[in-house]
Design an enzyme around this catalytic site. Structure first.
Site, PDB file in Angstrom:
ATOM      1  N   GLY A  25      31.805  30.354  44.298  1.00 26.01           N
ATOM      2  CA  GLY A  25      30.915  29.395  43.668  1.00 26.01           C
ATOM      3  C   GLY A  25      31.191  28.022  44.254  1.00 26.01           C
ATOM      4  N   GLU A  28      34.806  26.806  44.870  1.00 23.81           N
ATOM      5  CA  GLU A  28      35.620  27.502  45.866  1.00 23.81           C
ATOM      6  C   GLU A  28      35.298  27.091  47.296  1.00 23.81           C
ATOM      7  OE1 GLU A  28      35.970  28.807  42.245  1.00 23.81           O
ATOM      8  OE2 GLU A  28      34.055  29.215  43.212  1.00 23.81           O
ATOM      9  N   GLU A  47      31.856  39.984  40.715  1.00 24.54           N
ATOM     10  CA  GLU A  47      33.302  39.811  40.780  1.00 24.54           C
ATOM     11  C   GLU A  47      34.066  41.091  40.440  1.00 24.54           C
ATOM     12  OE1 GLU A  47      31.510  35.757  40.052  1.00 24.54           O
ATOM     13  OE2 GLU A  47      31.213  37.786  39.241  1.00 24.54           O
ATOM     14  N   HIS A  70      35.199  32.764  41.179  1.00 26.35           N
ATOM     15  CA  HIS A  70      34.592  31.499  40.784  1.00 26.35           C
ATOM     16  C   HIS A  70      35.013  31.111  39.376  1.00 26.35           C
ATOM     17  CE1 HIS A  70      31.970  28.171  40.382  1.00 26.35           C
ATOM     18  NE2 HIS A  70      31.029  28.775  39.686  1.00 26.35           N
ATOM     19  N   HIS A 280      46.503  59.567  26.159  1.00 30.02           N
ATOM     20  CA  HIS A 280      45.112  59.163  25.970  1.00 30.02           C
ATOM     21  C   HIS A 280      44.591  59.752  24.661  1.00 30.02           C
ATOM     22  CE1 HIS A 280      40.721  59.034  27.681  1.00 30.02           C
ATOM     23  NE2 HIS A 280      40.912  58.185  26.699  1.00 30.02           N
ATOM     24  N   GLY A 399      41.365  53.614  33.666  1.00 28.84           N
ATOM     25  CA  GLY A 399      40.173  54.253  33.126  1.00 28.84           C
ATOM     26  C   GLY A 399      38.970  53.342  33.054  1.00 28.84           C
TER      27      GLY A 399
END
Length: 524
Positions: A25, A28, A47, A70, A280, A399
Site C-alpha cells: 500500500g 510501503e 494478503e 500494508h 482436534h 487447519g
C-alpha cells in the site's frame, strides 16, 4: 551518508532474503523504492494469499522469507494464513508500513495504532523502531528472532524513516550474525538409550518437525535399526516417514481417547519432533493407557512445557537420533518390502477420491511434492498415496483454509526442478483463489487438482459427529473452477472420467494448469 532504506536492503541481501512476497500500500512504497537488481518481488492479490505463498516458500527452502504487508488493514487480512505459518513454525519476517511518525498519535488514516500488539499472540516477536536510526537494528532483530524461534515475526516501520540518513553505527548491523547451538548432554542421552533398551514394546510417534529439519531418512534408519512401529503424530502438516513402509502404522487420530487406544499395548511411547498432542475432535478418555510411559524429544520449548503428560527433553531431535543409532544395538529381522496400495474404491456418478489419488500415484514422478487441502478425503489420501521421500506432503498446519493454492505456488517457486501438485477441495479453493493470478503472471510450474463435490465435506462430517446434521451452509453448488482459472490466466480443464484424468495428468506444462475433477462426497 547511507539511508535506512539502503542499509536495510543491503542487510537483506547479505542474509539471502531477496525474494519478497507482498501486496503493498502507500505506506510501503518508500521501503520498496530503489530495490537492488537481485531482488524479486512476488505480488499477491490478497494478503492471506501472500502469507500462504511465503509459508510454502519458507517450508520448501528452509530459510526465512520476507513478507511485505500494508499497515493494519493488510496485516489483518493476513492473520488467517498466519495461523498456519505459526503452527508450521515457518520463519516468516512480516514487515508493514506505518504512517509518518508525526501522524501516528493523531490516528491519521492508515496509522497502525499500537502496531506491536496487532499480530500478537500469533507472532513470536513484534516491534516498531524507536527512531529512524533504530530501523536497521530492528529489522535485524526481526530476522534473527524468526530464525531462532522458528516463528513468524512482525515489524512496523513509519514510512518517513526509510529516507533518513544514518551514521556509521547503523551500518554495523550489516556484519551481525546470530546462531544457536544446543544438544542433549551425555547423561540425558545415556538415560534415554537405557530406557528404550529396557522397554518391552516401545513405539515411535514422529512429527512434522523431523521433515522440516531434514531428518526424514534418519528417522527411517532408526526405526529400521530397532524395528520400531511408527505412528505419525495427529494432524501432521508434513510427513516424517514413508506411509507405505512396513513399520508405518498410520496417522494417529486427533482425539484423546483415540490416541490412547492406538498406543495400547506399548509400554513406552517415544515422541520425536511433535507436540503431545495436537488434538482436534473431542474424544474423552485417558491420555495414555495404564502402564504406558511417554518421552517427548522436541526443540520447541513451548510444546514441551504445555504437554499434559510424559517426560520431555528440549533438544534438537537430530543429535538424539544420531546418538541412539550408535548406542543401541540393531534388532534383527523385519520386512523391508513396502506395503502395496489397495484397489481404489469406486462411486456412482462421479469419481471416488481414491481413484483420483491412485491416478496421481501412478502418473506423477516419485519426487512430486503434494500440497493438500482437502480434509474430507483424508482417509482416501493415505490409503492410495505412496510417499517415500522427504518434503513430499504439506497440509495447513493450523487447519486454516486458504493455504493450499498459495502454498503450492510458493512451494513451486522454492523447489525449482521438483514437480509440485496442489490437491485442493472446492470449498478450500475459494479462500486462496487469487493465487492463480500470481501463478499465471510468474509462470509457476504447478498443477492444481481441484476436487469438486459441491459441499463442505468435512463440515458435513462434523455435523454427524456433533449430532447436528441439519445445519445450513454446508453446500456450495454451481462453482466452475475452469472458468475462474481462465479468468486469472491459468489453463484449465474439467474431467469426469478416469481415463481423461490419467491423460491430463500425464501431460506436462511450462506454467500453471488446473484440472477440475468431479468427485463423490466422502468423510475424513
Amino acid at each position: 551518508m547511507p539511508t535506512a532504506r539502503r542499509i536495510a536492503h543491503e542487510f537483506l541481501e547479505r542474509r539471502g532474503l531477496t525474494t519478497i512476497f507482498g501486496n503493498p500500500g502507500s505506506n510501503e512504497l518508500p521501503f520498496l523504492a530503489e530495490l537492488p537488481e537481485g531482488f524479486r518481488y512476488v505480488l499477491g492479490l490478497h494478503e492471506g494469499v501472500v502469507v500462504g505463498m511465503a509459508d510454502g516458500y519458507a517450508q520448501a527452502t528452509g530459510r526465512p522469507v520476507l513478507v511485505n504487508l500494508h499497515a493494519a488493514a493488510g496485516s489483518g487480512n493476513a492473520m488467517g494464513a498466519l495461523t498456519n505459518a505459526v503452527s508450521s513454525r515457518s520463519p516468516l519476517v512480516l514487515t508493514a508500513g506505518q504512517q509518518v511518525r508525526s501522524a501516528i498519535g493523531l490516528e491519521a488514516m492508515l496509522a497502525n495504532v499500537e502496531a506491536t500488539q496487532l499480530m500478537r499472540p500469533l507472532v513470536g516477536w513484534a516491534g516498531e523502531p524507536s527512531c529512524a536510526a533504530d530501523v536497521p537494528r530492528s529489522l535485524a532483530q526481526a530476522v534473527f528472532e524468526a530464525e531462532l524461534q522458528r516463528r513468524p515475526t512482525y515489524l512496523s516501520v513509519p514510512y518517513d524513516d526509510w529516507s533518513a540518513e544514518l551514521d556509521a553505527n547503523a551500518a554495523l548491523t550489516l556484519d551481525r550474525s546470530v546462531q544457536r547451538a544446543s544438544g542433549p548432554d551425555e547423561a540425558q542421552l545415556r538415560e534415554l538409550a537405557q530406557e528404550l533398551e529396557a522397554a518391552r514394546n516401545p513405539v515411535l510417534v514422529l512429527g512434522a518437525d523431523l521433515d522440516t529439519a531434514g531428518l526424514f531418512d534418519r528417522a527411517v534408519a532408526f526405526a529400521e535399526h530397532r524395528q520400531l512401529p511408527v505412528w505419525v503424530a495427529p494432524s501432521p502438516h508434513r510427513l516424517p516417514f514413508p506411509n507405505r513402509h512396513p513399520l508405518f502404522r498410520g496417522v494417529l487420530p486427533a482425539g484423546i481417547g483415540a490416541v490412547s487406544d492406538a498406543v495400547a499395548g506399548h509400554d513406552l511411547v517415544l515422541v520425536l519432533g511433535a507436540p503431545v498432542f495436537r488434538y482436534h475432535q473431542h474424544v474423552p478418555g485417558p491420555y495414555l493407557p495404564e502402564g504406558t510411559r511417554l518421552v517427548q524429544i522436541t526443540d520447541d520449548a513451548g510444546a514441551a512445557a504445555r504437554a499434559p503428560m510424559g517426560r520431555a527433553l528440549v533438544a534438537d531431535p537430530g543429535p538424539v537420533l544420531a546418538s541412539l543409532l550408535t548406542r543401541l544395538p540393531a534388532v534383527p529381522g523385519g520386512d523391508r518390502e513396502f506395503v502395496p496400495n489397495p484397489e481404489p474404491a469406486t462411486a456412482e456418478g462421479a469419481l471416488h477420491p481414491e481413484q483420483v489419488f491412485a491416478a496421481l500415484r501412478e502418473t506423477q514422478p516419485a519426487d512430486t511434492c503434494y500440497v493438500v487441502e482437502s480434509t474430507s478425503t483424508n482417509s482416501a489420501w493415505w490409503r492410495q498415496m505412496d510417499l517415500r521421500r522427504p518434503g513430499s506432503y504439506f497440509f495447513p498446519a493450523a487447519g486454516g483454509l486458504g493455504f493450499g493454492l498459495p502454498a503450492a505456488v510458493g512451494m513451486a517457486m522454492g523447489l525449482e526442478g521438483r514437480p509440485v501438485v496442489g490437491v485442493i477441495g472446492d470449498g478450500s479453493a475459494n479462500y486462496g483463489i487469487t493465487a492463480l493470478w500470481t501463478a499465471a503472471q510468474y509462470r509457476v510450474p504447478v498443477t492444481f487438482v481441484v476436487l469438486r463435490n459441491g459441499t463442505y465435506g468435512a463440515l458435513r462430517w462434523f455435523g454427524s459427529v456433533l449430532g447436528t446434521p441439519d445445519v445450513p451452509g454446508t453446500e456450495i453448488p454451481g462453482l466452475d473452477f475452469t472458468a475462474i482459472a481462465a479468468g486469472y490466466g491459468v489453463p484449465a480443464t474439467a474431467v469426469t472420467e478416469l481415463d481423461d484424468l490419467r491423460a491430463q495428468l500425464k501431460t506436462t506444462a511450462a506454467g500453471p494448469r488446473l484440472i477440475q475433477v468431479d468427485t463423490a462426497e466422502t468423510t475424513p
